[in-house]
Each structure stands twice: as C-alpha cells, then as structure tokens.
Design a protein around this motif. Structure first.
Motif, PDB file in Angstrom:
ATOM      1  N   UNK A  15      52.807  45.709  39.399  1.00  0.00           N
ATOM      2  CA  UNK A  15      52.857  44.795  40.291  1.00  0.00           C
ATOM      3  C   UNK A  15      52.740  44.946  41.621  1.00  0.00           C
ATOM      4  N   UNK A  16      52.829  44.107  42.349  1.00  0.00           N
ATOM      5  CA  UNK A  16      52.557  44.121  43.908  1.00  0.00           C
ATOM      6  C   UNK A  16      51.284  44.942  44.454  1.00  0.00           C
ATOM      7  N   UNK A  17      50.207  44.961  43.815  1.00  0.00           N
ATOM      8  CA  UNK A  17      49.145  45.652  44.160  1.00  0.00           C
ATOM      9  C   UNK A  17      48.435  44.949  45.460  1.00  0.00           C
ATOM     10  N   UNK A  18      47.871  45.855  46.136  1.00  0.00           N
ATOM     11  CA  UNK A  18      47.258  45.261  47.539  1.00  0.00           C
ATOM     12  C   UNK A  18      45.695  45.040  47.051  1.00  0.00           C
ATOM     13  N   UNK A  19      45.191  44.261  48.020  1.00  0.00           N
ATOM     14  CA  UNK A  19      43.818  43.740  48.192  1.00  0.00           C
ATOM     15  C   UNK A  19      43.096  45.110  47.968  1.00  0.00           C
ATOM     16  N   UNK A  20      43.107  45.919  48.787  1.00  0.00           N
ATOM     17  CA  UNK A  20      42.228  47.165  48.581  1.00  0.00           C
ATOM     18  C   UNK A  20      42.402  47.942  47.385  1.00  0.00           C
ATOM     19  N   UNK A  21      43.558  47.924  46.506  1.00  0.00           N
ATOM     20  CA  UNK A  21      43.773  48.345  45.298  1.00  0.00           C
ATOM     21  C   UNK A  21      42.702  47.627  44.251  1.00  0.00           C
ATOM     22  N   UNK A  22      42.948  46.402  44.356  1.00  0.00           N
ATOM     23  CA  UNK A  22      42.073  45.629  43.689  1.00  0.00           C
ATOM     24  C   UNK A  22      40.527  45.725  43.872  1.00  0.00           C
ATOM     25  N   UNK A  23      40.390  45.986  44.899  1.00  0.00           N
ATOM     26  CA  UNK A  23      38.759  46.099  45.648  1.00  0.00           C
ATOM     27  C   UNK A  23      38.290  47.564  44.831  1.00  0.00           C
ATOM     28  N   UNK A  24      39.076  48.307  45.140  1.00  0.00           N
ATOM     29  CA  UNK A  24      38.378  49.773  44.465  1.00  0.00           C
ATOM     30  C   UNK A  24      38.470  49.847  42.993  1.00  0.00           C
ATOM     31  N   UNK A  25      39.344  48.920  42.269  1.00  0.00           N
ATOM     32  CA  UNK A  25      39.144  49.128  40.928  1.00  0.00           C
ATOM     33  C   UNK A  25      38.022  49.665  40.057  1.00  0.00           C
ATOM     34  N   UNK A  26      37.025  48.740  40.405  1.00  0.00           N
ATOM     35  CA  UNK A  26      35.887  48.947  39.435  1.00  0.00           C
ATOM     36  C   UNK A  26      35.401  50.429  39.628  1.00  0.00           C
ATOM     37  N   UNK A  27      35.346  50.737  41.057  1.00  0.00           N
ATOM     38  CA  UNK A  27      34.501  52.138  41.474  1.00  0.00           C
ATOM     39  C   UNK A  27      35.524  53.055  40.777  1.00  0.00           C
ATOM     40  N   UNK A  28      36.803  53.075  40.536  1.00  0.00           N
ATOM     41  CA  UNK A  28      37.769  53.930  39.978  1.00  0.00           C
ATOM     42  C   UNK A  28      37.576  54.203  38.447  1.00  0.00           C
TER      43      UNK A  28
END
Length: 262
Positions: free
Chosen positions: A200-213
């Motif tokens: 929980x409490x994930x940031x926008x940038x964490x979501x943004x980088x998910x596919x690349x990771x």
C-alpha cells in the motif's frame, strides 16, 4: 482477572518486543499496568471513534496495531485538550482506559500482519521474502491468473473499497506481500523472482517504473492490507484469556473512498 501487564506480556509472547524497529513505540503506552481487565477492544488504530466505542462497551484496554503515540510521524510535545491528539489521550487517561500497541514487531512476527495478509490472499507456502527486517512474505497462487483478475480477488479478500494497480505484462503466480507502507521493499520482491507485489501507499513514480522493472504492483490500501491481523489478535487473546470478552472494533474501517470514472 488478568491485568494490563499480563496482557501486554502475552502480546509480547506473540510479537516479541525486540522485533520492533529502532524508531518504533510498542507495548503498553497508556494507563496503569496493574489495572484488572475484563473487556478488550481490538482495532488497527486508536481513533476518537474507537475510544468512544471502548467506553460504550466498558473496555479497560484497547489493543491496536498502530501506536497511539509515535514520535516518528507525530511527536508528542504537549497533551492539551484543544489538539486532536491531546484530546484523545486525555479522554483515555481520564476514563482509565489503557492502550497496548503492537506495531512493527507484529508486522514481522510469525502469525502477524504479513502472515495474515498472505493467508487472506490464499498464497501457498508463504515464507520470508528475504528483506533485512524479515518483514514481507512471498508465496504462490494455486493457479496463475491475469493481473486484473487477481486485483479483483485482492479487493474482495481484503474488503477494500478499491485497489490501484500497474501491469508489467506478467501473469500473477509468485506474489510478495507487505502490509501497510512497504513500497521500499519492491526491489527485494524483484530479487526473489516475484511477478507481483501487493502492498500500500505506493507513489506515482513507483507505479510509473513498474513495467520497466518487470513487476506487477497492487496497492490495496493501508487499512485493508493490515486489518486482517485484528481478527487474529481477537482469537489469540480469547484463547490465552478465556475469561476476557475480546471484540474487534465495529467503528473503525477504511476511510479512503474511490470515485470510479463512468
């Protein structure tokens, strides 16, 4: 009847104090340790509504996951009736209601927050993820499924008002879980070969980088990912102290609402 001290020690038997992180504030935080207890209210947080509920039910003790006082995010510099925190603390103290809080020690402990989260999501053979604190868990699904389908099952299992997710293009099979704000452990989930991380409490940038990771992310909310431990605490205390009346708070629930686009 058991005292507050007796119950605190039983809680530490479940979630040892030395498991708590250095900044944390756990154990009995309010009240007289020698007070005899006949009724206990269990809640994720001690809010004004929870305090009022405890008074209405004649409880001498509230057991919560989140500390009613914690200097990491809300330093206690004053206890005044004209501040929200002071008003709550004075209400409890004047009413003789004690508070015992099991936080990061209960996150880490066997049978604690993250084991209960893994159980709620029906993960098979959940075990430690391998993070330094031993906080998160990892397990597998009985049958791999699409992320959207798994996200729906997470929402239903945790009674969440909604979930947020990012799709890395992988089927869900090996899942890491971290109740509450565990976004910092994403890299450990990746290192463990997980395709999906529920927290929980994930940031926008964490979501943004998910596919690349290369990892699917599901943010199921702080309250829903941790609340399953409350029923476990009720069961544990009832078994340890059959003479007690132990109930889970009916007033405390998820406060975040979701407006879905038409």
């Amino acid at each position: 009847m058991p005292t507050v001290r007796d119950i605190e020690q039983a809680l530490f038997a479940l979630a040892p104090k030395d498991l708590a992180m250095s900044w944390d504030n756990v154990g009995q935080l309010l009240g007289d340790p020698d007070t005899e207890v006949s009724r206990v209210l269990v809640a994720l947080d001690i809010t004004e509504a929870v305090a009022d509920e405890a008074l209405e039910k004649g409880c001498q003790l509230i057991v919560s996951h989140h500390p009613v006082m914690n200097c990491k995010w809300l330093p206690v510099q004053t206890v005044r009736s004209d501040t929200p925190q002071g008003h709550l603390l004075l209400k409890l103290l004047r009413s003789g209601v004690s508070a015992a809080c099991m936080h990061t020690n209960l996150d880490i402990a066997e049978g604690g927050v993250n084991d209960r989260l893994a159980q709620a999501l029906e993960l098979i053979d959940p075990g430690p993820l391998g993070d330094p604190e031993g906080l998160c868990r990892v397990g597998t699904l009985a049958t791999p499924m699409a992320l959207a389908d798994f996200a729906r099952s997470v929402q239903k299992a945790l009674h969440a008002n909604g979930v947020r997710f990012a799709d890395a293009g992988k089927l869900v099979s090996k899942v890491a879980v971290g109740g509450g704000a565990c976004g910092d452990y994403e890299d450990f989930a990746i290192q463990a070969g997980c395709d999906t991380f529920v927290t929980s409490d994930l940031t926008y940038h964490t979501f943004l980088d998910a596919k690349g990771k290369g990892i699917n992310l599901i943010d199921a909310g702080h309250f829903p990912t941790e609340d399953p431990v409350c029923e476990a605490l009720v069961s544990y205390l009832t078994a340890r102290f059959p003479e007690l009346t132990v109930t889970k708070s009916a007033s405390h629930r998820e406060v975040i609402q979701y407006l879905v686009k038409d």
